[in-house]
Scaffold this active site. Structure first.
Site, PDB file in Angstrom:
ATOM      1  N   ASP A 104      -3.479  -0.893  10.412  1.00  0.00           N
ATOM      2  CA  ASP A 104      -4.739  -0.132  11.055  1.00  0.00           C
ATOM      3  C   ASP A 104      -5.916  -0.367  10.241  1.00  0.00           C
ATOM      4  OD1 ASP A 104      -4.367   1.166   8.897  1.00  0.00           O
ATOM      5  OD2 ASP A 104      -3.392   3.114   9.744  1.00  0.00           O
ATOM      6  N   GLU A 134       0.751  -1.126  -0.036  1.00  0.00           N
ATOM      7  CA  GLU A 134       0.080   0.129   0.006  1.00  0.00           C
ATOM      8  C   GLU A 134       0.618   1.255   0.028  1.00  0.00           C
ATOM      9  OE1 GLU A 134      -1.890   0.109   3.754  1.00  0.00           O
ATOM     10  OE2 GLU A 134      -2.280   2.184   3.694  1.00  0.00           O
ATOM     11  N   ASP A 137      -0.748  -1.406   6.361  1.00  0.00           N
ATOM     12  CA  ASP A 137      -0.787  -0.850   7.655  1.00  0.00           C
ATOM     13  C   ASP A 137      -1.544  -1.450   8.439  1.00  0.00           C
ATOM     14  OD1 ASP A 137       1.041   1.084   6.577  1.00  0.00           O
ATOM     15  OD2 ASP A 137      -0.768   2.503   6.796  1.00  0.00           O
TER      16      ASP A 137
END
Ligand code: 0RA
Length: 646
Positions: A514, A434, A512
């Site tokens: 998150d 990403e 990530d």
């Protein structure tokens, strides 16, 4: 036969039975597929299958499954109970034969729909062989009978332990840790989705699941009851719960054709994806087969005939293809076949020739009636098909562009791909990363010998909501196709992949840790699930697991993947350690990323598997669809990442 010979005979048979059981323990994967999570859960399905058979024979309408505190499983049904009288050939109780003789199967008669291939139908004796302990209790003819086993070995002859008014079989087994070395813990959701599926596929049966391992906020054990009066019709409503229906109600039929019981249900929704699910004897046939071909044939011929007669196609300048009839279609085909032949890589493709015409006829009749009786819906369906055909033409142009580009740039790898030097695909990995900045770090940190990096910009297209030509026009998606080397499907079969050309055998999604990261990972997974499902089925897709914390004290440093681990390390360091919380991959330097997430020696990759394709479909439609509340609920329940930032 003399008494002596009789004894010898019994002895010989007994030894043979033992050898069979030993063989299961020596080669468990041959019988239950694997000795990981799947195999562990398979034990439950095996016992439940026997109870379902009792139900299909009309003798049972309730099955209770309990996950006990110690991860043993109890199943209880109200069927006839396994017979306990002395088995003539074996000279011992039939119960003992069923439990200790491989291949004795559940039933001695042949008129049930037993499965000869695939993974199901190997028999409860396999479950017994692979259990540290098993207890079978039979309620039959007013008496309760019992026998126990250890690792498949009988502990005592079948004995009567009391009287009863009830009928049925209770089996409690504890999987053997000598066999299941990695996991012994049952997953509630995995069992629940299979039991739910079984309840839809076999209407009228009540199946319950109870988890005795922990209690909810109200102090109650978690559990569910699955029961369906309408079967596949309700199954479709459940699967499409997050999609918008295009027609008034689910179209369905149930009946027997050429002696083959056939059940079909279908609906059109406003999405662009095709969702066909097929079952043979309650087994999900991922690879399709003759029953699915029959469905397609019946659907195409009937709709085509109707559309032609309606005059709605008159102005159309091109032909309608098979795919066009299935855009936005969700359908389930379930057949019962006495001697199914399973083919294909995973033995989940039905081969029996005579099933095609049976299903095709059934579907034609069902649809003809429906179109006749519901002219409004009929018009809506034909219009949808026409739109799909137009979109397909646009998609062909986009697809040709991708292919032309690929050919023109000589092998045509995307400019953003940092390839590896190794040529053998089996040794190669590609990281889909990403963002450009994390991509840069990954590029520095990788082992360029066998690791390639493909950075993806921001959010990739939500393929769940996009028409096919938009998908093929999308640059990030085209980059994935060209980097992996697999060709985009043909016009007839847009999902057909050429896996021999695959350039990397490990495709690792690295995002990530998150909420945003898990959303992006889900978008990428949705794309793989919808457009490259074969790749996922073949086990090529993985998710990287970057750490959440760096715990540091003086020269000591360790990484933590969750809060408990972080606290444990802090304790180990004597407390008051410095804690860095990684907000994203970008905060790690190349060395840290290599050490924790990319180095095969230390990293943990999670392999993406499709346990239950029907359920996976529903989940993706929910996660990527329009409805926000169910998505939020799911993420809160399932995504470990979701509550970190909350
Ligand atoms: C053998 C024969 C019959 C039933 C069963 C086995 C049977 C097996 C299982 C396993 C779990 N629940 C079960 N219920 C029944 C036929 C019984 C008869 O003919 O009376």
């Amino acid at each position: 036969m003399s008494e002596e010979q009789n004894k010898n005979n019994y002895g010989a048979d007994n030894i043979q039975a033992l050898e069979g059981m030993e063989h299961v323990r020596m080669r468990p994967s041959m019988y239950i597929g694997d000795v990981g999570v799947r195999g562990l859960h398979h034990l439950v399905y095996e016992v439940v299958d026997n109870s379902i058979d009792e139900a299909l024979a009309g003798h049972c309408d309730r099955i209770d499954v309990t996950i006990n505190e110690d991860n043993s499983i109890t199943t209880k049904d109200n069927g006839r109970g396994i017979p306990v009288d002395i088995h003539k050939k074996e000279g011992v109780s039939a119960l003992e034969v069923v439990m200790t003789k491989i291949g004795a199967g559940g039933k001695f008669d042949k008129d049930s729909y037993k499965v000869s291939g695939g993974l199901h139908g190997v028999g409860v004796s396999c479950v017994n062989a692979l259990s540290a302990h098993l207890r079978a209790t039979v309620h039959r003819d007013g008496k309760i009978w019992e026998q126990e086993y250890e690792r498949g070995k009988t502990l005592y002859p079948v004995k009567s332990i009391g009287t009863t008014e009830e009928r049925g079989t209770v089996v409690t087994f504890k999987p053997d840790h000598e066999i299941f070395k990695q996991v012994l813990e049952y997953n509630y959701d995995t069992l629940a989705s299979r039991l739910r599926e079984l309840a839809y596929l076999n209407k009228g049966i009540t199946i319950t699941l109870l988890d005795m391992r922990e209690k909810d906020e109200k102090g109650e054990y978690i559990g569910e009851t699955f029961h369906s009066d309408e079967g596949l019709k309700e199954f479709i409503r459940f699967l499409d719960g997050n999609r918008e229906m295009l027609i008034a109600d689910v179209i369905s039929m149930e009946g027997e054709k050429n002696g083959i019981p056939v059940e079909v249900a279908m609906v059109y929704n406003t999405s662009y994806t095709e969702n066909l699910h097929s079952y043979v004897n309650n087994i999900n046939t991922h690879e399709g087969g003759t029953h699915l071909s029959g469905f397609r044939r019946g659907l195409t011929t009937t709709l085509k005939k109707y559309a032609d007669a309606s005059g709605m196609l008159d102005k159309l300048k091109f032909d309608i293809a098979g795919d066009d009839f299935r855009e936005g279609l969700t359908a389930i085909v379930s057949v019962k076949v006495a001697e199914p032949q399973f083919e294909g890589q995973t033995k989940t493709k039905l081969g029996n020739r005579d099933v095609t015409s049976a299903v095709s006829q059934a579907v034609s009749e069902m649809l003809e009636n429906y179109l006749e009786e519901n002219p409004n819906d009929a018009k809506i369906i034909v219009q949808k098909v026409i739109l799909a055909a137009q979109a397909r033409h646009a998609a062909r142009k986009a697809r040709e562009m991708v292919q032309r580009k690929t050919v023109m740039s000589g092998g045509g790898l995307p400019g953003k791909l940092s390839d590896c030097s190794e040529q053998d695909p089996e040794k190669c990995e590609v990281f889909l990363v990403e963002g450009d900045s994390a991509g840069g770090t990954a590029k520095q940190g990788r082992d360029r010998m066998f690791q390639a990096i493909l950075p993806l910009r921001g959010k990739i297209l939500n393929v769940e909501k996009a028409m096919q030509h938009k998908v093929f026009e999308n640059e990030e998606i085209r980059n994935i196709f060209t980097a992996l080397g697999v060709t985009i499907g043909t016009e007839e079969d847009s999902k057909a992949l050429n896996l021999e050309k695959l350039r990397y055998h490990k495709i690792v999604i690295m995002c990530d840790a998150d909420v945003d990261g898990s959303h992006i990972a889900t978008l990428i997974l949705t794309f793989f699930f919808r457009y490259m499902r074969d790749l996922v089925e073949a086990g090529h897709v993985y998710i990287a697991t970057p750490p959440l914390y760096l715990v540091k004290k003086g020269a000591k440093k360790e990484y933590a993947w969750d809060d408990d681990q972080r606290d444990a390390i802090n304790m180990k360091f004597g407390g008051a350690a410095g804690i860095q919380r990684y907000k994203g991959l970008g905060e790690m330097n190349a060395e840290q990323l290599w050490d924790t997430t990319m180095n095969p020696e230390f990293r943990t990759l999670r392999q993406v598997t499709i346990d239950n394709g029907t359920e996976a479909d529903r989940i993706f439609s929910m996660l990527m669809g329009d409805e926000v509340p169910p998505r939020r609920e799911f993420i809160e329940k399932n995504a470990v990442y979701a509550n970190i930032d909350a």
